[in-house]
Every structure is written in structure tokens, then in C-alpha cells.
Design an enzyme around this catalytic site. Structure first.
Site, PDB file in Angstrom:
ATOM      1  N   CYS B 335      52.938  33.891  39.548  1.00 18.26           N
ATOM      2  CA  CYS B 335      51.837  34.042  40.504  1.00 18.26           C
ATOM      3  C   CYS B 335      51.844  35.475  41.065  1.00 18.26           C
ATOM      4  CB  CYS B 335      51.994  33.018  41.622  1.00 18.26           C
ATOM      5  SG  CYS B 335      50.801  33.172  42.936  1.00 18.26           S
ATOM      6  N   TRP B 338      50.762  37.836  38.351  1.00 19.44           N
ATOM      7  CA  TRP B 338      49.315  37.735  38.126  1.00 19.44           C
ATOM      8  C   TRP B 338      48.566  38.650  39.097  1.00 19.44           C
ATOM      9  CZ3 TRP B 338      45.209  36.236  41.267  1.00 19.44           C
ATOM     10  CH2 TRP B 338      43.995  36.021  40.618  1.00 19.44           C
ATOM     11  N   HIS B 339      49.080  38.727  40.327  1.00  9.98           N
ATOM     12  CA  HIS B 339      48.386  39.536  41.324  1.00  9.98           C
ATOM     13  C   HIS B 339      48.464  41.023  41.030  1.00  9.98           C
ATOM     14  CE1 HIS B 339      48.183  35.865  43.741  1.00  9.98           C
ATOM     15  NE2 HIS B 339      47.177  36.461  44.334  1.00  9.98           N
ATOM     16  N   GLY B 340      49.490  41.449  40.365  1.00 10.11           N
ATOM     17  CA  GLY B 340      49.537  42.871  40.061  1.00 10.11           C
ATOM     18  C   GLY B 340      50.829  43.286  39.417  1.00 10.11           C
ATOM     19  N   PHE B 484      42.899  42.580  40.930  1.00  5.50           N
ATOM     20  CA  PHE B 484      43.725  41.586  40.245  1.00  5.50           C
ATOM     21  C   PHE B 484      42.995  41.027  39.027  1.00  5.50           C
ATOM     22  CE2 PHE B 484      44.989  40.905  44.873  1.00  5.50           C
ATOM     23  CZ  PHE B 484      45.845  41.975  44.825  1.00  5.50           C
TER      24      PHE B 484
END
Lengths: 334, 484
Positions: B335, B338-340, B484
């Protein structure tokens, strides 16, 4: 669907009517206060007024030069200065000398981008100024403001956005519709607090000052690029040159002396100014002198000051300002 | 094209009119129009990356059809892996390439081996994480036979590229969006009006709350070394509302826009800062992402691991707790990633895994503690603690690097924490905003006021919000989740 559209229409109409009412009240008061002749009135003893951008701001100290007022503001372009000059001369018949900082960069096309950002002074503009602000036909101006048009869409959206902005300016100043409530509200709050911010007034004196000295090459290159180049190209600004002629004409009309002063810049900076601008500058100056007999030109751009007097390559610092102001303080009384 | 731009204000009414007045006779035409509008919307940012979106969509369309067509399970699985791999490779290349290269170089440098740094200037295609997740979701659901592979290419292209959700979600899974695309939409007056209200509320959250908070946050995070702890606490508070206002504002505009076009999208934020624990927070924050991760990551890994953990206890710890700890760590690691492509996001994710594992292992203790201190009768305390834990996480999320995050936290917990910070206008806006959200917490969004029957009052509220948006806009910022 019909009901939905009807309600949307009604909602917009009510919003529009309320806006116009508020706008009229605003314009009546705001313009009356900020752009009134009173707002431009200087003390009776002021006979010399300095105009220009950060160069005038860091060069002429009105506390040293007697009976003077420095109306320059950093980054101000000739296009704006011209309108401000008319307003000041109109309100102050005692003015005898108008002094404009006149550097090589002032005729550069690199500042054209600021023309379409000058709407704060819209109320001061004459017909010529207003036409320029609204003219989207001059695609080049839009390109300066919005950046290079890479695609068909970016070009047309720039035109569209300009059209919207231009309409907003007309609505705001010509018709009194409050399109930017933030300005108004902040202004009214400041009036209520009895403390209007100086920069809300066109005569806000700039505060571009430096006590230090930074002559690093990177900074010099940054300013050279900023003043003289767009994507590595050089070019002149038709509008800035026209504004300069109009200022000379205005001074003649009001029967005041028009001083053009090329302010001190460091030799390392001057050596990097493209030859194109020096040639352009000389040509314009010769032509101006031919056409107007009220012009006095002084070139201090090669003055031999030590490094410690410069804030950066093309501005004096506060010590340099003091020294220079003492040097020229009698120039305008002779 | 930003939702809070003049371009979008022109674009949306044009699409609305064409959609309901010109293309309303035919569903195909409506879908075609929406697809064209969606691609125009995307190309407005950078037309070159439109081809990437089309490539990913066509790929998912084709692989889903193949998965459905082949009969052998092994073959289906092979195609599923192919589809997932290509999607992840696209994401990895555009989003994580430089991050992995940098991390490997750093690792080798730590081991005393010096490597020459070669990174490329790779532009991150906007919204890539969102449409790749949609694409993965589509392929996996077809493989699981939850959804039939769609034969109409336009419908699939629209499902994966529908403009309201294209750039920053909600991640509306094809299993719920595709049926809506395939059925005739009817204009509902109430739904459209509420859609407009939701758009207005989203704009308020973005322009008044988030953009104003951003000014404070940028200042505080840039100067954290010289500010008091109390100011840094305020900075974390501002950021909590910047990101919430920004992202939930975007979601509100997206959902409202879709409602104008006759679509119903899932709620993406359900007043997350009123959660009483971290588990609840993740059920209320970015719901579309957390449910996606739960469906496609947490549950499959968890089932698979449960089969492998045959004993009841390991090292005196129950197997289900071990299972949960491993899987939740993996899920939140991904997670964060995924954001960066930054360690700050990964630590942010792992921090949540830690919170949840800690909560699991101290469940009984917490129950007793709460009961004895009658905390269960004071939900506000739980809400406040959850909010503070969340805000701590946001410091990592916002920091440029780990050194800044740790430096910020270190300075925050200093003696200067007990000084009075400088307050700004933004703080009062946020307080008012919290009160409104609290009062409206049972509703879909903060401006759901159809219970007010007096039209003049309702309209006055709308005008007031428009007035606030026009008057108190912060400096325009891009939506945070675009990156993102």
C-alpha cells in the site's frame, strides 16, 4: 431535466444580480479610494519623482535627494509606469522633474509576459493600454504569458483563458461585477481596521533592498537570462518602446523635465549584456532626443564602484544607494 | 485537466449537454461520447500517454477474453499471470524504475561496492496507479468468474478510462462500473442536484481547506528545524486536513460528476477522522483502495498462508495471529509502495501495519483498560487518539525523505511542544469544517442538505460556499493524489 436546467438558470441569474449589486457598491468605493486623484496627491514640496523598477528602487533615496518621491516598484514594466506617471502628473502640478531608471533590459521582450498581468492598474490605463490588455489578437503576448504553445489545444485554451480573463477585467472595472471577491473583501477588512495595506495602492513604494553583496556568477547569469533572453533568443518589446515614447510625450504635455538614468551596474554584469540590446538602446535614445527637447540622459552604467556597493550584478545595495544618491542629489536642481 | 480549473468548468457543461441532449437516443452513442470526452480529458495533460492508457485497456480487454475462452485451468492461470505481469511491468517501469535503481545503488554502497548511478528522466503518467489497478481488477475478476469478459471494446475502454475516476479514483472496480456502462442511464433530478452539491462541497474542501492548509504546511515543513514543537504539531494537523480535503474533495467532485451523468460511484471517504481505531480508519479512508487491497491482496494471501500454517500455535502465538501479522505487513508495505516510489511512503504503510498488529496483540488488555477507565463511554478520546496516530503517519507521508520525517518528529516531541503556536485563518476554517462534517457524519457528503425544505435557505448556503471558495481560495495546488 427541464426543471433541473430551469433551476440552474435561476440560480445563476440570482447569483449574477447579487454580484452586480455588490460589485457596483464595491467599485464605487474601491475605485474612489484607491484610484482617486487624492490617492495620487503628493506633498506640496515634492518636485522630483522617480519611476521605474527595482533599479530605481535601489538607486534613488528620497531621504537624501531633497523634495523627491520614489514611486518605483520592483519588476514594474514601462507599460504600467506610463499610466502611473499620467495619474501622478495630473494630481501634482508642482512636479518639475520625472526621473525614470532606463536600463538596457527595459526594452527587452522578456518582460512582455508581465503586460497581461497588469490588470491591477487597469483603471489607470488610457485607451491604448486597455486595448493592449484586451487584445488577444497579439498571440505573441499570450505565448509570453502562457509559455510556448506546444499544441493546437494549448494555443486555443490560452486564447480562451485570455478571453475569459479579459472579460473578467471588463466585468470588474467597466461594469462593476465582482469577479474577484477576495481582493474586495480583503480591502474592506483593511479599511474597517483602518489599516489599508500599502500595496493595494498604485503608489505603493517598492521595497527591493539589499544590505548584502552577492556577485556570484550564477546569480549574474540568472538575471541576465531573466532580463534578456527567452529560450536563448534576444528581442525587443514594441510595447515597452511605445510606452517610453508616450512617457516622453506626457512629460512634454505637462511641461516637466524627463530624466532618463541608466543606473549603476557591475562591470561583470554589463559585459554579459547582449550587444543587440546596447545597439537597440542607443538607437531608441538618439531618436527620442531628436523628437523631444525635454529629455536629459545620464549614463551611470559604467560607474566605477567597488564590489561592496552592489547588492548583486545589476543593483546597488543600501550603501551603494546612499553613495549614489549623494552623488546625484543636485542633478535635478541644477 | 484539473477539476478546479476553468477548462473543466467549460468541459463539463459541454459534455453534459451533448450527453443528455444529443447522444441520449442511443446508449452506444452516449458511451462513445463519454470515451471521447475521457480521452480528451486525459490528453489535455499529455496526449502521448493516452497511448499507454489505450494499450493497457486493450491488453486487459484481450487477455480477459482469452481467459474466458480457454478451457484448461492451467491455460487460464498462464494468461492471468501474463496479464498481471504486463500491467505490473508497466507500472514498475514508469513509477518505480528510478526508485529501485537508487535503492540498489544505496544498498551496494552500504556494502562498500561503488556503482555508477544511471537513472532516466521517466515522466510519471498521471493516474497510472489507478487505471492499472482497474485493469488488474478486471482481469482477476474474469479469472475468478465473478465477471464475464466484455466483448464490446468501447465498453471496456470506457470502464478503464472513465474521466471522473481516471486520474485519482475512486478505484471503481469494473464489476460494479461495467454493468452501469452497459445499461441505459436515466436522468434523476434529485441525483443530479445532489451531484452538483457534492461537486460544490468537493471544491470547497479542495480550494478552501486543502489549498489554504497547503500554504501553512509548506512553510512549516520547509522550516521545521527552526520552529517550535507546537507549531510542528499544528503542521501535522494542517497536513492531515490538507490531504483529506484534497483527496476526498477530488473524490467528491468525481462522484458528483458521475452522478450528473447518471452513474453511481462508491463512497471513497466516510468521515475517516471520526474513526475510533485504526482498523475503522482504513474502512473509512480511501475505501476503494482499501477494499481493493483487501479483495485482491489481503484475503488471497491470507487464505493461501492459512493452508500452509498447519499448527495451532507457533512459539506460543496463535497461527491466525501470525498469519494476520505477516499478511497485514505485506499488504501495507505494498500500500505504501503504491502511493509512491519513496521510503517515506513505505514506512508510512508499515507504521499502519504496526498499529494494527499492536492492536491485535493488545486487544484483551485494551478492553480491560478501556472499561476500567470508562473510555468506552467517551468515544471522543478514542477518536482523538486515532487522529493523533494517523497524523503521526502523515508526517512520513508528507516528508521529502526519512531524515526530514525523523527530524520533524524529534523536534515535535521537544519541550517547545508546550508553547502556544501561531494560529492562522486556516485553523478556524478547519475547525468550522470539522464541526460541519461531524453534524453531517451520517450523510454521504457534507453538503447533503436536501432535508432543508426551505429553498431560499438552501440556496443561501450554496451562495455562501461559492462566496467562500471565491474569497478564501489558497494558492492553486495540483491534487496530491495525481502523483500516485
Amino acid at each position: 431535466m427541464k426543471l433541473f436546467l430551469k433551476k440552474i438558470f435561476l440560480f445563476t441569474i440570482v447569483f449574477g444580480i447579487c454580484s452586480v449589486i455588490v460589485g457596483q457598491i464595491y467599485l464605487h468605493n474601491y475605485l474612489k479610494i484607491v484610484f482617486s486623484e487624492e490617492a495620487f496627491r503628493l506633498p506640496e514640496n515634492i518636485t522630483t519623482v522617480f519611476f521605474g523598477d527595482s533599479h530605481a528602487n535601489t538607486t534613488f533615496d528620497p531621504e537624501i535627494i531633497e523634495n523627491s518621491f520614489n514611486a518605483s516598484v520592483e519588476s514594474e514594466i514601462y507599460f504600467t509606469t506610463y499610466s502611473k506617471m499620467i495619474a501622478l502628473l495630473k494630481s501634482n502640478p508642482q512636479i518639475k522633474n520625472v526621473v525614470l531608471s532606463h536600463g538596457y533590459h527595459n526594452l527587452s521582450f522578456a518582460y512582455n509576459k508581465d503586460i497581461l498581468f497588469s490588470d491591477k492598474y487597469y483603471s489607470l490605463f488610457d485607451q491604448w493600454g486597455k486595448e493592449i490588455i484586451h487584445s488577444a489578437a497579439n498571440g505573441q503576448l499570450l505565448e509570453y504569458k502562457y509559455g510556448p504553445f506546444n499544441s493546437f489545444f494549448s494555443r486555443w485554451f490560452a486564447y480562451l483563458e485570455h478571453f475569459v480573463n479579459s472579460t473578467f477585467i471588463r466585468l470588474k472595472y467597466d461594469m462593476g461585477v465582482p469577479v474577484n471577491l477576495t481582493d474586495y473583501l480583503n480591502f474592506y477588512v483593511s479599511i474597517l481596521r483602518n489599516n489599508p495595506k500599502l500595496n493595494e495602492f498604485p503608489l505603493y513604494p517598492g521595497n527591493y533592498r539589499s544590505d548584502k553583496s552577492n556577485l556570484e556568477e550564477s546569480l549574474t547569469n540568472k538575471f541576465i537570462n531573466l532580463h534578456y533572453y527567452i529560450d536563448g533568443e534576444v528581442g525587443s518589446s514594441r510595447i515597452m518602446i511605445e510606452s517610453l515614447y508616450r512617457m516622453a510625450e506626457t512629460c512634454r504635455e505637462y511641461n516637466v523635465n524627463f530624466f532618463l538614468i541608466n543606473t549603476p551596474i557591475h562591470s561583470s554584469f554589463k559585459s554579459k549584456i547582449p550587444e543587440y540590446y546596447i545597439k537597440l538602446y542607443d538607437e531608441v535614445l538618439i531618436d527620442l532626443k531628436d523628437k523631444f527637447d525635454n529629455i536629459y540622459y545620464y549614463d551611470f552604467s559604467s560607474v566605477d564602484y567597488p564590489d561592496s556597493l552592489f547588492g548583486d550584478g545589476d543593483h546597488l545595495n543600501s550603501i551603494g544607494m546612499e553613495r549614489f544618491s549623494n552623488k546625484i542629489k543636485y542633478l535635478f536642481t541644477e | 485537466m484539473l477539476f478546479n480549473s476553468i477548462e473543466f468548468a467549460i468541459f463539463l457543461p459541454i459534455v453534459f449537454i451533448l450527453y443528455w441532449f444529443v447522444a441520449n437516443k442511443s446508449l452506444k452513442l452516449q458511451n462513445f461520447l463519454l470515451l471521447g470526452a475521457s480521452y480528451f480529458f486525459y490528453a489535455f495533460w499529455d496526449w502521448r500517454f493516452l497511448f499507454l492508457l489505450i494499450f493497457v485497456s486493450v491488453l486487459s480487454y484481450s487477455i480477459a477474453l482469452i481467459i474466458q475462452k480457454v478451457e484448461q485451468k492451467e491455460q487460464k492461470k498462464k494468461w492471468l499471470i501474463t496479464g498481471i505481469s504486463i500491467n505490473l511491468l508497466v507500472l514498475a517501469y514508469f513509477k518505480y524504475f528510478n526508485f529501485f535503481v537508487d535503492s540498489f545503488i544505496d544498498l551496494f554502497t552500504t556494502l562498500g561496492i561503488s556503482l555508477q548511478k544511471t537513472t532516466f528522466e521517466i515522466i510519471l503518467p498521471i493516474g497510472i496507479s489507478f487505471y492499472i489497478f482497474l485493469s488488474l481488477s478486471y482481469i482477476i475478476d474474469v479469472y475468478w468468474e465473478k465477471l464475464k469478459a466484455e466483448k464490446n471494446l468501447i465498453d471496456v475502454l470506457l470502464t478503464l478510462g472513465f474521466f471522473p475516476i481516471l486520474l485519482a479514483g475512486p478505484i471503481q472496480r469494473p464489476i460494479t462500473l461495467l454493468p452501469q456502462i452497459k445499461s441505459k442511464r436515466i436522468f434523476h433530478y434529485q441525483s443530479a442536484v445532489d451531484g452538483l452539491r457534492q461537486i460544490l462541497w468537493g471544491l470547497f474542501k479542495k480550494i478552501v481547506i486543502a489549498d489554504n492548509a497547503a500554504v501553512q504546511v509548506n512553510y512549516i515543513f520547509s522550516n521545521y528545524e527552526s520552529l517550535d514543537g507546537s507549531m510542528l504539531l499544528l503542521g501535522a494537523f494542517y497536513y492531515a486536513f490538507q490531504i483529506y480535503g484534497d483527496f476526498s474533495g477530488y473524490s467528491d467532485i468525481a462522484i458528483g460528476t458521475a452522478r450528473l451523468l447518471g452513474f453511481n460511484l462508491m463512497q471513497n471517504f466516510n468521515y475517516p477522522y471520526f474513526s475510533k481505531n485504526i482498523g475503522e480508519f482504513w474502512k473509512r479512508w480511501h475505501i476503494s483502495l482499501s477494499s481493493w487491497l483487501n479483495e485482491y491482496l489481503f484475503l488471497p494471501i491470507s487464505y493461501s498462508l492459512a493452508r500452509k500454517l498447519s499448527r495451532r500455535k507457533y512459539f506460543g502465538v496463535r497461527a491466525d495471529k501470525i498469519n494476520y501479522s505477516i499478511v497485514i505487513t505485506a499488504t501495507f508495505f505494498l500500500c505504501g509502495l503504491w502511493h509512491g516510489a519513496n521510503w517515506t511512503f513505505i514506512i508510512w504503510g508499515l507504521l499502519y501495519a504496526f498499529y494494527l498488529i499492536f492492536a491485535l496483540f493488545t486487544k484483551n488488555l485494551k478492553k480491560r483498560f478501556k472499561k476500567n477507565l470508562w473510555l468506552d463511554k467517551l468515544p471522543m478520546v478514542s477518536i482523538l487518539i486515532t487522529f493523533l496516530l494517523t497524523s503521526l503517519g502523515w508526517i512520513f507521508f508528507r516528508a521529502d525523505n526519512l531524515a526530514q520525517a525523523f527530524g520533524y518528529i524529534e523536534r515535535l516531541f521537544s519541550a517547545s511542544l508546550f508553547t502556544i503556536p501561531e494560529r492562522s485563518r486556516t485553523l478556524y476554517f478547519i475547525i468550522a469544517f470539522i464541526i460541519i462534517e461531524w453534524l453531517q457524519r451520517k450523510k454521504q457528503h457534507g453538503l447533503e442538505i436536501d432535508n432543508i425544505k426551505f429553498t431560499a435557505l438552501r440556496w443561501s448556503i450554496y451562495y455562501l460556499i461559492i462566496f467562500l471558495i471565491l474569497n478564501f481560495s489558497g494558492s492553486q495546488q495540483e491534487f496530491i493524489y495525481f502523483q500516485f
